[in-house]
Design a protein around this motif. Structure first.
Motif: not given
Length: 193
Positions: A164, A174, A170-172
């Motif tokens: 992120d 895509k 944090k990991t989002i």
């Protein structure tokens, strides 16, 4: 008398020699290793099929691949081969541009966790390579690999985890949708709902 004893002795010898049952040794069958690390057969319609395979000795990620076309109803056979730099992990067909010509998507794992696609369209009796777009620098922001290509409602998507930009802890995920028009891909980011 000597002849009688000799004959008796010979008969005795033949009578005492029992024939041992012959034991069969199990035959060692050599199993030949599949010469093609990747193989996929795709039938478009009865009589028209394509086989996609990879080959190469030594390093798994270097070698070649081939697409074989068999049109048994017309006695027509074609092939396309190319070098590969990566391990083939999947192959499928679809007609993303709805022009009636099948496209073949060959997924390669080019690095430890980075996937890419090679795309070919079979049209007019030959294979045409379609350039699949690389991720742009903006799309690569926070990119960590582990790409997943998937098809949903006839559309092609690619998703991957990314850091992120606002909070690096944090990991989002895509997700991008690919469209094909005139043998050219366009990309749209799919925003989470």
């Amino acid at each position: 008398m000597q002849h009688l004893m000799l004959m008796t002795g010979v008969l005795f010898c033949f009578a005492c020699t029992e024939e041992k049952p012959q034991t069969l040794q199990p035959e060692v069958v050599k199993v030949q290793k599949n010469p093609f690390p990747f193989y996929r057969s795709i039938e478009i319609k009865p009589g028209l099929s394509f086989e996609i395979l990879s080959w190469g000795k030594g390093v798994d990620s270097i070698g070649g691949y081939q697409i074989l076309m068999s049109d048994s109803t017309r006695n027509n056979y074609r092939s396309e081969s190319a070098e590969r730099n990566g391990i083939m992990t999947d192959a499928w067909n679809m007609d993303l541009d709805n022009d009636g010509n099948p496209e073949f998507y060959i997924q390669l794992l080019s690095k430890k966790n980075v996937s890419d696609l090679n795309v070919y369209e079979y049209a007019g009796g030959s294979f045409n390579k379609i350039s699949f777009p690389s991720l742009t620098s903006n799309q690569k922001k926070g990119y960590q690999g582990n790409d997943k290509f998937f098809i949903k409602n006839g559309d092609l998507f690619r998703s991957f985890p990314a850091k992120d930009e606002q909070d690096s802890t944090k990991t989002i995920t895509k997700t991008y949708q690919y469209r094909l028009s005139g043998n050219s891909f366009s990309t749209t980011e799919v925003k989470p709902e």
